[in-house]
Scaffold this motif. Structure first.
Motif, PDB file in Angstrom:
ATOM      1  N   VAL A   1      39.782   2.519 -17.756  1.00  0.00           N
ATOM      2  CA  VAL A   1      38.615   3.015 -17.022  1.00  0.00           C
ATOM      3  C   VAL A   1      38.128   4.330 -17.614  1.00  0.00           C
ATOM      4  O   VAL A   1      36.923   4.521 -17.850  1.00  0.00           O
ATOM      5  N   LEU A   2      39.045   5.238 -17.875  1.00  0.00           N
ATOM      6  CA  LEU A   2      38.644   6.547 -18.391  1.00  0.00           C
ATOM      7  C   LEU A   2      38.089   6.451 -19.810  1.00  0.00           C
ATOM      8  O   LEU A   2      37.105   7.120 -20.147  1.00  0.00           O
ATOM      9  N   CYS A   3      38.686   5.618 -20.644  1.00  0.00           N
ATOM     10  CA  CYS A   3      38.266   5.536 -22.043  1.00  0.00           C
ATOM     11  C   CYS A   3      37.098   4.580 -22.238  1.00  0.00           C
ATOM     12  O   CYS A   3      36.050   4.961 -22.767  1.00  0.00           O
ATOM     13  N   ASP A   4      37.252   3.344 -21.803  1.00  0.00           N
ATOM     14  CA  ASP A   4      36.277   2.309 -22.149  1.00  0.00           C
ATOM     15  C   ASP A   4      35.098   2.235 -21.206  1.00  0.00           C
ATOM     16  O   ASP A   4      34.070   1.656 -21.555  1.00  0.00           O
ATOM     17  N   ILE A   5      35.220   2.772 -20.015  1.00  0.00           N
ATOM     18  CA  ILE A   5      34.094   2.777 -19.084  1.00  0.00           C
ATOM     19  C   ILE A   5      33.484   4.169 -18.974  1.00  0.00           C
ATOM     20  O   ILE A   5      32.267   4.333 -19.063  1.00  0.00           O
ATOM     21  N   GLN A   6      34.329   5.185 -18.811  1.00  0.00           N
ATOM     22  CA  GLN A   6      33.816   6.547 -18.675  1.00  0.00           C
ATOM     23  C   GLN A   6      33.550   7.218 -20.018  1.00  0.00           C
ATOM     24  O   GLN A   6      32.870   8.236 -20.076  1.00  0.00           O
ATOM     25  N   GLY A   7      34.095   6.671 -21.093  1.00  0.00           N
ATOM     26  CA  GLY A   7      33.785   7.189 -22.416  1.00  0.00           C
ATOM     27  C   GLY A   7      34.581   8.410 -22.838  1.00  0.00           C
ATOM     28  O   GLY A   7      34.197   9.103 -23.781  1.00  0.00           O
ATOM     29  N   LEU A   8      35.700   8.691 -22.182  1.00  0.00           N
ATOM     30  CA  LEU A   8      36.531   9.805 -22.591  1.00  0.00           C
ATOM     31  C   LEU A   8      37.243   9.464 -23.901  1.00  0.00           C
ATOM     32  O   LEU A   8      37.568   8.306 -24.167  1.00  0.00           O
ATOM     33  N   SER A   9      37.497  10.484 -24.694  1.00  0.00           N
ATOM     34  CA  SER A   9      38.273  10.299 -25.916  1.00  0.00           C
ATOM     35  C   SER A   9      39.743  10.095 -25.549  1.00  0.00           C
ATOM     36  O   SER A   9      40.165  10.357 -24.411  1.00  0.00           O
TER      37      SER A   9
ATOM     38  N   LEU B   1      38.504  14.519 -13.541  1.00  0.00           N
ATOM     39  CA  LEU B   1      39.002  13.155 -13.446  1.00  0.00           C
ATOM     40  C   LEU B   1      40.515  13.119 -13.289  1.00  0.00           C
ATOM     41  O   LEU B   1      41.056  12.182 -12.690  1.00  0.00           O
ATOM     42  N   ARG B   2      41.204  14.122 -13.806  1.00  0.00           N
ATOM     43  CA  ARG B   2      42.647  14.192 -13.572  1.00  0.00           C
ATOM     44  C   ARG B   2      42.921  14.369 -12.089  1.00  0.00           C
ATOM     45  O   ARG B   2      43.827  13.736 -11.527  1.00  0.00           O
ATOM     46  N   ILE B   3      42.154  15.216 -11.420  1.00  0.00           N
ATOM     47  CA  ILE B   3      42.308  15.406  -9.976  1.00  0.00           C
ATOM     48  C   ILE B   3      42.016  14.099  -9.243  1.00  0.00           C
ATOM     49  O   ILE B   3      42.766  13.680  -8.358  1.00  0.00           O
TER      50      ILE B   3
ATOM     51  N   GLN C   1      29.398  13.865  -9.710  1.00  0.00           N
ATOM     52  CA  GLN C   1      29.720  12.923  -8.639  1.00  0.00           C
ATOM     53  C   GLN C   1      29.607  11.463  -9.073  1.00  0.00           C
ATOM     54  O   GLN C   1      30.511  10.661  -8.779  1.00  0.00           O
ATOM     55  N   PRO C   2      28.529  11.059  -9.777  1.00  0.00           N
ATOM     56  CA  PRO C   2      28.470   9.654 -10.207  1.00  0.00           C
ATOM     57  C   PRO C   2      29.623   9.269 -11.126  1.00  0.00           C
ATOM     58  O   PRO C   2      30.153   8.153 -11.038  1.00  0.00           O
ATOM     59  N   ILE C   3      30.027  10.180 -12.003  1.00  0.00           N
ATOM     60  CA  ILE C   3      31.135   9.911 -12.923  1.00  0.00           C
ATOM     61  C   ILE C   3      32.443   9.771 -12.150  1.00  0.00           C
ATOM     62  O   ILE C   3      33.213   8.828 -12.367  1.00  0.00           O
ATOM     63  N   MET C   4      32.688  10.705 -11.247  1.00  0.00           N
ATOM     64  CA  MET C   4      33.916  10.667 -10.460  1.00  0.00           C
ATOM     65  C   MET C   4      33.971   9.415  -9.589  1.00  0.00           C
ATOM     66  O   MET C   4      34.996   8.710  -9.553  1.00  0.00           O
ATOM     67  N   PHE C   5      32.868   9.121  -8.900  1.00  0.00           N
ATOM     68  CA  PHE C   5      32.866   7.945  -8.028  1.00  0.00           C
ATOM     69  C   PHE C   5      33.069   6.668  -8.833  1.00  0.00           C
ATOM     70  O   PHE C   5      33.826   5.780  -8.426  1.00  0.00           O
ATOM     71  N   SER C   6      32.382   6.549  -9.962  1.00  0.00           N
ATOM     72  CA  SER C   6      32.496   5.343 -10.784  1.00  0.00           C
ATOM     73  C   SER C   6      33.932   5.108 -11.209  1.00  0.00           C
ATOM     74  O   SER C   6      34.445   3.986 -11.125  1.00  0.00           O
ATOM     75  N   ALA C   7      34.606   6.170 -11.673  1.00  0.00           N
ATOM     76  CA  ALA C   7      35.989   6.029 -12.122  1.00  0.00           C
ATOM     77  C   ALA C   7      36.898   5.613 -10.966  1.00  0.00           C
ATOM     78  O   ALA C   7      37.722   4.697 -11.100  1.00  0.00           O
TER      79      ALA C   7
END
Length: 223
Positions: free
Chosen positions: A156-164, A78-80, A32-38
């Motif tokens: 947002v997904l790469c530089d904040i959430q840290g996804l590759s 996160l895609r959803i 939830q924190p990851i989803m909300f943040s994004a």
């Protein structure tokens, strides 16, 4: 996640596929924190982000049978979430008040993700630094909201959430080359924008107009 946690996640996903609401609730607590943040970084509105986060998890539970494990569960979630944000974005036809499209389109090589290090917490005990940090966070959010939506999502997904890059591609259903281009151009525009307010940045992040990235700072991602 460590190995044990990954094993736990796989078990919770399997139970969720069998309709176990309690198992899925445990996944929600973790993500939830990851989803909300994004979602908040994509929209900049707390209440709307909270509503879409809830809708995203409901959609995820209904569609958990479709998760096949080809990508990380985080990227799948996160895609959803980003799809729901995009639907919301189209409905309200939001447009940035000040476009960054006129800034340079020049690509840059992949470099350290400095944006996540600027979004930090842990200085609340110092009122002056806390005030400056709040101003900086607002500035970063303002800059993000002025990016084209596809670039903003990738950043947002790469530089904040840290996804590759690969996870961002899976989450946004884009090719790897497209993701690289969006991130590169988005970083360039953000850097150009933040240069105007470089006095608010930590000393090591007082960017020049060159394409050089500053060294990363230590710190976590703000929710």
């Amino acid at each position: 996640m460590d190995k044990l946690a990954r094993d736990d996640e796989e078990l919770l996903i399997a139970r969720s596929k069998r309709g176990d609401v309690n198992a899925f609730n445990q996944l929600i607590l973790h993500y939830q924190p990851i989803m909300f943040s994004a979602i908040f970084r994509l929209l900049g509105d707390y209440d709307t982000a909270a509503d879409i986060t809830q809708d995203a998890f409901l959609a995820a539970f209904r569609g958990v049978q479709t998760y096949r494990g080809g990508s990380s569960f985080r990227a799948w979630l996160l895609r959803i979430g980003t799809n729901l944000v995009y639907d919301h974005w189209r409905r309200i036809q939001r447009r940035p008040a000040e476009s960054l499209e006129l800034l340079t389109e020049e690509d840059e090589p992949h470099s350290s993700e400095s944006l996540s290090a600027l979004i930090t917490t842990g200085i609340e005990d110092n009122p002056e630094e806390s005030l400056l940090s709040q101003e900086l966070q607002g500035l970063i959010q303002q800059a993000l909201e002025q990016l084209p939506f596809d670039q903003r999502t990738a950043i947002v997904l790469c530089d904040i959430q840290g996804l590759s890059y690969e996870e961002v591609a899976a989450a946004t259903q884009a090719t790897l080359g497209t993701v690289r281009s969006r991130i590169s151009r988005g970083r360039t525009r953000l850097r150009q924008y933040l240069y105007q307010y470089r006095e608010l940045l930590p000393r090591d992040y007082r960017l020049t107009k060159s394409s050089q990235e500053p060294p990363p700072l230590e710190g976590g991602v703000e929710r």
